[in-house]
Write an enzyme that holds these catalytic residues in place. Structure first.
Site, PDB file in Angstrom:
ATOM      1  N   SER A   1       0.894  -1.250  -0.355  1.00  0.00           N
ATOM      2  CA  SER A   1       0.140  -0.078  -0.055  1.00  0.00           C
ATOM      3  C   SER A   1       0.633   1.359   0.064  1.00  0.00           C
ATOM      4  O   SER A   1       1.837   1.181   0.663  1.00  0.00           O
ATOM      5  CB  SER A   1      -0.765  -0.424   1.275  1.00  0.00           C
TER       6      SER A   1
ATOM      7  N   HIS B   1       2.684  12.199  -0.950  1.00  0.00           N
ATOM      8  CA  HIS B   1       2.571  13.418  -1.339  1.00  0.00           C
ATOM      9  C   HIS B   1       3.596  14.412  -1.933  1.00  0.00           C
ATOM     10  O   HIS B   1       4.475  14.357  -0.766  1.00  0.00           O
ATOM     11  CB  HIS B   1       1.614  13.875   0.389  1.00  0.00           C
TER      12      HIS B   1
ATOM     13  N   HIS C   1      -1.770   6.819  -4.793  1.00  0.00           N
ATOM     14  CA  HIS C   1      -2.323   5.938  -4.083  1.00  0.00           C
ATOM     15  C   HIS C   1      -2.368   5.155  -5.284  1.00  0.00           C
ATOM     16  O   HIS C   1      -2.707   4.632  -5.601  1.00  0.00           O
ATOM     17  CB  HIS C   1      -3.842   6.235  -3.336  1.00  0.00           C
TER      18      HIS C   1
ATOM     19  N   ASN D   1      -2.524   0.280  -4.006  1.00  0.00           N
ATOM     20  CA  ASN D   1      -2.842  -1.090  -2.885  1.00  0.00           C
ATOM     21  C   ASN D   1      -3.313  -2.511  -3.676  1.00  0.00           C
ATOM     22  O   ASN D   1      -3.578  -2.078  -4.129  1.00  0.00           O
ATOM     23  CB  ASN D   1      -3.901  -0.517  -1.742  1.00  0.00           C
TER      24      ASN D   1
ATOM     25  N   ARG E   1      -3.864  -6.025  -3.102  1.00  0.00           N
ATOM     26  CA  ARG E   1      -3.837  -7.246  -1.654  1.00  0.00           C
ATOM     27  C   ARG E   1      -3.726  -8.444  -1.748  1.00  0.00           C
ATOM     28  O   ARG E   1      -5.100  -8.709  -2.762  1.00  0.00           O
ATOM     29  CB  ARG E   1      -4.162  -6.438  -0.355  1.00  0.00           C
TER      30      ARG E   1
ATOM     31  N   GLY F   1      -6.870  -2.836  15.522  1.00  0.00           N
ATOM     32  CA  GLY F   1      -5.734  -2.811  16.639  1.00  0.00           C
ATOM     33  C   GLY F   1      -4.611  -3.250  15.794  1.00  0.00           C
ATOM     34  O   GLY F   1      -3.510  -3.593  16.059  1.00  0.00           O
TER      35      GLY F   1
END
Lengths: 308, 308
Positions: free
Chosen positions: A99, A103, A113, A115, A117, A266
């Protein structure tokens, strides 16, 4: 292999191949970005409490104000909110991906961006997800067309239905409902892709598409960075960049499912919030003159624009 | 009355009294803040599509970098996610309140938030909610004690059980779970208070408590602003302020129920996001030296500290 030892996991053959592919994607992207920037990435290796870990790479460079390219491979118990997408008996998951968010310093260089997965449950569920999208501070039609054509090229090689479908999906996903505004000019987005719903023979074949998207990043973005990084800009353009970055923060913290899922279950906060810019700004109800470049850009933050 | 005409609503006697009280709270706070700042507020009157409207007051001042004191009175259909708290037959709501956030220029002056509100359904549900909390960039124990003692004084006048209960509620509410950090030194927070669950004779009596909290703002915050606004500060303190503001943005966009409720149910975005600072910053895993003032503050962003 080394990655198994490093992350304390026993990989299946497929998992091992995917992890190796992802680490290679991370490497080639970091090399290309460093070369453009003149500054190298700092690496942070970490372990996750429920198994696995990651390799976070961060850059504070000459042209990239704040950027991160993160690899992670984690396992754990499936949170209740995710169970709807899986076999009822699924209990644990394996997830790995790369990922990135970049900036740039200059308002002439778009935020980007990417990503890719792979996700698996212990009950035999397996799918891929991913995407690339571009957030120019000022929308440049030619740049947007080149970017989308590059993504379309990769998609078309694998399945001609992919680009139109995943382009529309990106328009819907990268959308700030409370602003009635897209985050940028979009790109492609996809999730829960399996051989069954894409017409591929196997997950191994489908993974090749995701791998290819990962390797498309350099072709799609490096030319944009290269041609715009040395352009001069004004204080007014910088002000608009900070406001547009504020909208980027709003999207990531209010609407991005990946960010919320990570923060609420978490995940590693510093790696998740690596996507936020170094500086962002908010003004109350800013007004831009009719026909100003700012107003012209805001008009183009709409779903359904045909770029490719 | 004027407010009825302005917002196109037919008020009950109680609603009219509460609206008049809220407008007076907004007035007295704006006068006190303007006097400290030397700059006056700009007023923005607006109407809500489903009925009602508001009086947003914004300041870009000498000592207040970005501040807003917002009054609103709105009616509409009750969104499904809220119905759990009400009689089953409730269909429409009436909600009014004053809400403020002040982001000072100087890192020596704490950020402050206050909100007092009244809510009613067409099925006879009625409750009050509200709170005040302080977010110092650097925690000063004496200042925190004075602030809490002031809130405790107001609470104790109405019910001696209020302060300990609402102080603990604020600790729990103004908490960034993903950082394991409170937003600041807390204050008081309460919601769904009714005569039945507070031992008051009537809603009219209970409202006096909420009105009193609104009028406590000036006593709690103006002395802090006054004594700290002209203190000198360093570049390093400014950097820490921008990072602490980043956490403020994270709280408001990820955890604040009021913000999320507003954004997801079509509230007025500019008034809701008035709470965000003009400038905020994020760094990857910032490190602060042991015993530095920054580290000392981070140690105090914990629940359960006894300040009053």
């Amino acid at each position: 292999m080394d990655t198994e030892k490093r992350y304390g996991l026993a990989f299946t053959e497929r998992q091992e191949k995917i992890v190796i592919d992802l680490l290679a994607i991370q490497d080639s992207i970091c090399i290309a970005l460093s070369e453009q920037d003149g500054q190298s990435f700092q690496e942070d290796n970490w372990n996750h409490s429920s198994g696995g870990g990651g390799r976070t790479r961060i850059i504070k460079g000459n042209h990239i104000e704040k950027g991160g390219v993160n690899f992670s491979v984690v396992t754990g118990e499936i949170p209740p909110m995710m169970k709807g997408n899986m076999h009822a008996e699924a209990k644990t998951f394996f997830a790995t991906g790369v990922s990135l968010v970049i900036h740039p310093v200059s308002p002439k260089v778009p935020i980007v961006h990417m990503n890719v997965r792979y996700f698996e449950s212990d009950a035999g569920d397996a799918w891929i997800g991913g995407g690339i999208d571009l957030t120019p501070i000022y929308v440049d039609d030619m740049q947007a067309a080149n970017f989308h054509n590059c993504l379309k090229g990769t998609c078309d090689k694998h399945n001609e239905e992919f680009y139109p479908k995943f382009k529309a999906w990106a328009d819907d996903y990268f959308f700030l409902k409370h602003r009635n505004e897209t985050r940028g000019i979009g790109g492609v987005f996809y999730d829960y892709l399996k051989p069954e719903n894409t017409g591929f023979q196997s997950m191994e074949d489908l993974w090749e598409f995701n791998r290819d998207i990962g390797h498309t990043f350099n072709r799609a973005y490096i030319p944009i960075l290269s041609e715009s990084k040395d352009l001069s800009y004004t204080e007014n353009e910088k002000r608009f960049q900070l406001l547009r970055r504020g909208r980027y923060v709003e999207f990531n913290l209010v609407w991005d499912k990946g960010t919320l899922f990570g923060l609420q279950t978490g995940g590693r906060t510093e790696s998740i919030l690596m996507s936020l810019p170094q500086f962002a700004s908010w003004e109350y109800a800013p007004v831009f003159e009719e026909n100003s470049p700012e107003q012209e850009t805001l008009k183009k933050l709409r779903k359904g624009i045909v770029w490719a």
